[in-house]
Design a protein around this motif. Structure first.
Motif, PDB file in Angstrom:
ATOM      1  N   ARG A   1      60.491  37.057  25.535  1.00  0.00           N
ATOM      2  CA  ARG A   1      61.799  37.682  25.235  1.00  0.00           C
ATOM      3  C   ARG A   1      61.684  38.841  24.254  1.00  0.00           C
ATOM      4  O   ARG A   1      62.673  39.483  23.953  1.00  0.00           O
ATOM      5  N   LYS A   2      60.479  39.096  23.741  1.00  0.00           N
ATOM      6  CA  LYS A   2      60.286  40.249  22.849  1.00  0.00           C
ATOM      7  C   LYS A   2      59.944  41.512  23.636  1.00  0.00           C
ATOM      8  O   LYS A   2      59.851  42.596  23.073  1.00  0.00           O
ATOM      9  N   LEU A   3      59.709  41.375  24.944  1.00  0.00           N
ATOM     10  CA  LEU A   3      59.327  42.539  25.755  1.00  0.00           C
ATOM     11  C   LEU A   3      60.501  43.497  25.911  1.00  0.00           C
ATOM     12  O   LEU A   3      61.645  43.071  26.044  1.00  0.00           O
ATOM     13  N   ASN A   4      60.190  44.793  25.891  1.00  0.00           N
ATOM     14  CA  ASN A   4      61.213  45.827  26.002  1.00  0.00           C
ATOM     15  C   ASN A   4      61.258  46.456  27.389  1.00  0.00           C
ATOM     16  O   ASN A   4      60.252  46.517  28.087  1.00  0.00           O
ATOM     17  N   GLN A   5      62.462  46.960  27.728  1.00  0.00           N
ATOM     18  CA  GLN A   5      62.654  47.624  29.027  1.00  0.00           C
ATOM     19  C   GLN A   5      62.159  49.064  29.037  1.00  0.00           C
ATOM     20  O   GLN A   5      61.997  49.649  30.097  1.00  0.00           O
ATOM     21  N   LYS A   6      62.025  49.668  27.850  1.00  0.00           N
ATOM     22  CA  LYS A   6      61.790  51.110  27.784  1.00  0.00           C
ATOM     23  C   LYS A   6      60.409  51.439  27.215  1.00  0.00           C
ATOM     24  O   LYS A   6      59.790  50.602  26.568  1.00  0.00           O
ATOM     25  N   GLY A   7      59.995  52.683  27.444  1.00  0.00           N
ATOM     26  CA  GLY A   7      58.732  53.168  26.908  1.00  0.00           C
ATOM     27  C   GLY A   7      58.797  53.332  25.399  1.00  0.00           C
ATOM     28  O   GLY A   7      59.883  53.269  24.800  1.00  0.00           O
ATOM     29  N   GLY A   8      57.654  53.566  24.784  1.00  0.00           N
ATOM     30  CA  GLY A   8      57.526  53.575  23.333  1.00  0.00           C
ATOM     31  C   GLY A   8      58.499  54.441  22.561  1.00  0.00           C
ATOM     32  O   GLY A   8      59.074  54.000  21.573  1.00  0.00           O
ATOM     33  N   SER A   9      58.720  55.699  23.009  1.00  0.00           N
ATOM     34  CA  SER A   9      59.533  56.610  22.200  1.00  0.00           C
ATOM     35  C   SER A   9      61.035  56.484  22.496  1.00  0.00           C
ATOM     36  O   SER A   9      61.870  56.980  21.757  1.00  0.00           O
ATOM     37  N   ASP A  10      61.382  55.821  23.600  1.00  0.00           N
ATOM     38  CA  ASP A  10      62.798  55.647  23.936  1.00  0.00           C
ATOM     39  C   ASP A  10      63.413  54.548  23.072  1.00  0.00           C
ATOM     40  O   ASP A  10      62.714  53.699  22.546  1.00  0.00           O
TER      41      ASP A  10
END
Ligand SMILES: *[C@@H]1O[C@H](CO)[C@@H](O)[C@H](O)[C@H]1NC(C)=O
Ligand SMILES: *[C@@H]1O[C@H](CO)[C@@H](O)[C@H](O)[C@H]1NC(C)=O
Ligand SMILES: *[C@@H]1O[C@H](CO)[C@@H](O)[C@H](O)[C@H]1NC(C)=O
Ligand SMILES: *[C@@H]1O[C@H](CO)[C@@H](O)[C@H](O)[C@H]1NC(C)=O
Length: 321
Positions: free
Chosen positions: A255-264
């Motif tokens: 659940r810590k995973l993000n939908q967006k790339g690093g700078s977004d």
């Protein structure tokens, strides 16, 4: 080969159009709101998500299972896998190293062809009460591991198999919380901290497939679709009758995973579960043994989904989202 011919035809049809459009649409879809499952079919190439009649996932009702003694055990390779664990922005996917693909054939059971394991995906949600894509009698598990394989007899690769009849086989494993973690799942979970943002990958060597698979030869099988766009109806689903056990902390890592790339600006994935789709008139076959009570020419059929005693007795209903 038929499979090749279909792909070539589609290639010509979409050659100029598709390449530009594909990346826009593939960044657009999500599991929520106006780009969520209900709207995936807005992309003309994903129309099956909206109008398909052989869609997945489904709610499996044990009393409707058809016992089929011809369903033998499925033969899996015993080798360990190397590959990349990637945050795709939609889920976490393990891609088997290209050179190793020929070693990961699966066959037998409901499968008429050799299928080659290509990737493994984990589906989960914002809480342990939900998370599996398939349901048993309306009940969810905290997560579902999907091992995806493509038809190596008819197709050259996964992309081609996706749109070919009998192209894919997906093996679904329910995940339950337990006191001792599954050794293979732990290897995947331990790598999640390296891939918090979309597009990040972590290399894994020696993933033991035989440990990721629950110790059972019993399963349910039906014809369905992929559960992500374009919902292609080319999948033979196999759903094992026993879960694997993972640690509660490992669910938090997912659940810590993000939908967006690093700078977004970041947004958690927190859930990648497509709602259940109608069974329509499909048959779900099983080789799960049940007691055959033959008494004076009446056969009483009792079918039940076998769950481990570790499973707590809380009945889970998927929460409305
Ligand atoms: C896997 O299946 C393909 C297609 O049938 C076949 O060519 C190949 O030899 C098989 N590989 C192994 C290791 O059995
Ligand atoms: C998959 O195979 C088809 C048919 O051989 C080929 O045209 C296509 O380029 C391949 N795709 C990838 C991603 O390798
Ligand atoms: C694994 O992912 C990394 C980072 O995206 C990439 O550089 C590498 O080529 C990938 N390896 C394979 C075998 O896909
Ligand atoms: C058939 O079996 C049922 C259940 O065991 C029993 O109640 C019933 O009397 C039997 N009928 C006959 C005709 O033997």
């Amino acid at each position: 080969m038929l499979c090749n011919w279909i792909t070539r035809f589609l290639d010509i049809l979409f050659l100029s159009f598709a390449s530009a459009q594909t990346s826009i649409w593939s960044n657009w879809w999500t599991y929520d709101g106006i780009s969520g499952p209900r709207y995936w079919g807005l992309n003309p190439e994903w129309i099956l998500c909206q109008v398909g009649k052989y869609q997945s996932p489904i709610d499996i009702q044990p009393e409707k299972l058809l016992y089929d003694p011809a369903l033998t055990a499925i033969l899996f390779p015993s080798k360990k896998m190397n590959g990349n664990l990637t945050n795709t922005g939609h889920d976490v996917t393990f891609h088997v190293e290209d050179d190793l693909l020929p070693h990961f054939n699966v066959t037998s059971g409901p499968l008429q062809y050799e299928y080659r394991i290509y990737q493994i995906k984990i589906h989960f949600a914002h809480s342990d009460v939900v998370g599996s894509e398939h349901l048993i009698n309306g009940l969810s598990f905290p997560a579902e591991v999907q091992i995806m394989a493509y038809n190596a007899d008819l197709c050259d690769n996964f992309t081609q198999a996706l749109v070919s009849p009998n192209g894919l086989a997906i093996f679904a494993i329910f995940v339950e919380i337990g006191p001792v973690g599954n050794e293979a799942f732990t290897i995947l979970a331990d790598n999640l901290k390296y891939i918090p943002s979309k597009g990040q990958s972590s290399w894994i060597s020696g993933l033991p497939l035989n440990i990721l698979l629950p110790r059972t030869t019993q399963y349910m099988t039906y014809e369905g679709s992929t559960t992500q766009p374009g919902c292609q109806e080319t999948v033979t689903w196999v759903i094992f009758n026993k879960p694997i056990y993972v640690l509660k902390e490992q669910m938090f890592e997912l659940r810590k995973l993000n939908q967006k790339g690093g700078s977004d600006q970041q947004l958690l994935i927190e859930g990648n579960v497509r709602p259940i789709m109608p069974l329509n008139n499909r048959v779900i076959r099983t080789n799960i043994k049940y007691e055959n009570k033959i008494k004076n020419c009446t056969v009483t059929k009792e079918v039940f989904y076998e769950v481990n005693t570790l499973r707590n007795n809380v009945r889970r209903k998927r929460e409305g989202r």
